[in-house]
Design an enzyme around this catalytic site. Sequence first.
Site, PDB file in Angstrom:
ATOM      1  N   GLY A  91       0.861  -1.222   0.256  1.00  0.00           N
ATOM      2  CA  GLY A  91      -0.278   0.190  -0.483  1.00  0.00           C
ATOM      3  C   GLY A  91       1.277   1.429  -0.256  1.00  0.00           C
ATOM      4  NE  ARG A 119      -4.388  -1.257   2.037  1.00  0.00           N
ATOM      5  CZ  ARG A 119      -3.064  -1.418   2.774  1.00  0.00           C
ATOM      6  NH1 ARG A 119      -2.071  -2.552   2.637  1.00  0.00           N
ATOM      7  NH2 ARG A 119      -3.332  -0.943   4.262  1.00  0.00           N
ATOM      8  CB  SER A 161      -0.335   9.584   7.007  1.00  0.00           C
ATOM      9  OG  SER A 161       0.129   8.982   6.876  1.00  0.00           O
ATOM     10  CD  GLN A 162       0.892   4.387   3.239  1.00  0.00           C
ATOM     11  OE1 GLN A 162       0.267   4.431   2.584  1.00  0.00           O
ATOM     12  NE2 GLN A 162       1.035   3.972   4.388  1.00  0.00           N
ATOM     13  CB  SER A 188      -0.640   8.034  10.438  1.00  0.00           C
ATOM     14  OG  SER A 188      -1.626   6.780  11.262  1.00  0.00           O
ATOM     15  CG  ASP A 300       0.320  -0.494  10.471  1.00  0.00           C
ATOM     16  OD1 ASP A 300      -0.420  -0.531  10.645  1.00  0.00           O
ATOM     17  OD2 ASP A 300       1.534   0.062   9.608  1.00  0.00           O
ATOM     18  CE  LYS A 327      -4.001   0.258   9.245  1.00  0.00           C
ATOM     19  NZ  LYS A 327      -3.031   1.320   8.084  1.00  0.00           N
ATOM     20  CE  LYS A 400       2.091  -5.072   3.364  1.00  0.00           C
ATOM     21  NZ  LYS A 400       2.521  -4.955   2.241  1.00  0.00           N
TER      22      LYS A 400
END
Length: 419
Positions: A91, A119, A161-162, A188, A300, A327, A400
Amino acid sequence: MNIKIYPSESKGSINGISSKSYAHRFLIAAALSSGVSTLDNVILNDDILRTIEGLKVLGAQFVIFDHTIRIHGIDLKKRHEHVVINAHESGSTLRFLIPLASHLSASTTFRGSETLLKRPLSVYEKLYKEHDIQFEMIDQDLHLGSFPRQTQYRISGAVSSQFISGLLFVFPLLDYSSELIIVDHIASKPYVDLTLSIMEKFGLTVIEKDNTYFVEKNQSYKPIHEYCENDFSQAAFFAILGAINHEVSLSGLSLQSKQGDKQFISDLQHLGVNIEIDELITIFKSSIKSGTIDLEATPDLGPIYFVLALFSEEQIVFTNTKRLAIKESNRVEAMRIELEKIGATMIVSDNQVIVKRLEHPIYTECFNTHNDHRIAMALSILATTLPWPTIINNADCVNKSYPDFFKHLRSLNIHLEEL
């Protein structure tokens, strides 16, 4: 790969691994610089490899040896007609690279796993479609046009926030100054701060004021040489191992880090965990108090916190849990399914989870990971405390983010074997 974990008493010290959050951001900034940058102390994982491969498609070059990556920046004057980037299950790769790829290419196709492309991407989708720019799923691929040009961008920060970080990476490259307005709260937020701190190291200036970011046009990323911080997100698993099993020490963590999951230290102290901070951070087995933990900035940590709550005096209430559903798995539902196997009680509502103390676990032969690395690691920590051997199915999903997780768990005196 399945792993059998035996009842074991943890002991020892662990240095952990490099921060995935830091490495993603550094590699992107380095790829946008005008020369050669170097990042030391990098432990490669599936997600980082996906970002590297995506940046290669855009023109960056990478030389990897031992735990060092040398990055040769992209020729930013070159524009592509069409590029294809496969984010697989990352992601971070997808969200960080959508704005950059569409800035450098007239059209872009993103590929990924079925779960990844389900997602949420609504923040970007709304931004592109407001300007009649393609942003659509066709045959399980995401197709998008060129980056939307405007001086003011208004987006939600509540999903991830990404999206904010992905836009901030591109803004300094534009030939017009940009203003990014966050119309609600920022989920976040510490991870936006991490992005900004890395951009500053590369010589960029971003002015932040009242949920708004101002970025001057035509800035240049300057190549640098850095040491990758160790990862607080992964360290939290071993910290909680110490709190519920037996004393564990952590080394190599910088308390000056901008990583949001550094919050686990304060959270554990709030719940009564005995932590000694010196050259090492040592976590002692402790009586866990009941309490409330807000997961707004640290989703997370949810799976391993749910494990911790099983050892509390009565219960722990977790608020702002909604984002755990989007997630790699629905982490609330996945943990509820697995913890109920041993008799645990999780009370789940729309944006809150209550986990009750578990007095007498019920026997179960195995846990399923739901193909989620953080579920796998959380259940493995729990398995060390159960009075019988427990099998973790599909345990290799830890690749991952943490390929050496079971090797490091074994180094802490945990008896386990690969089946």
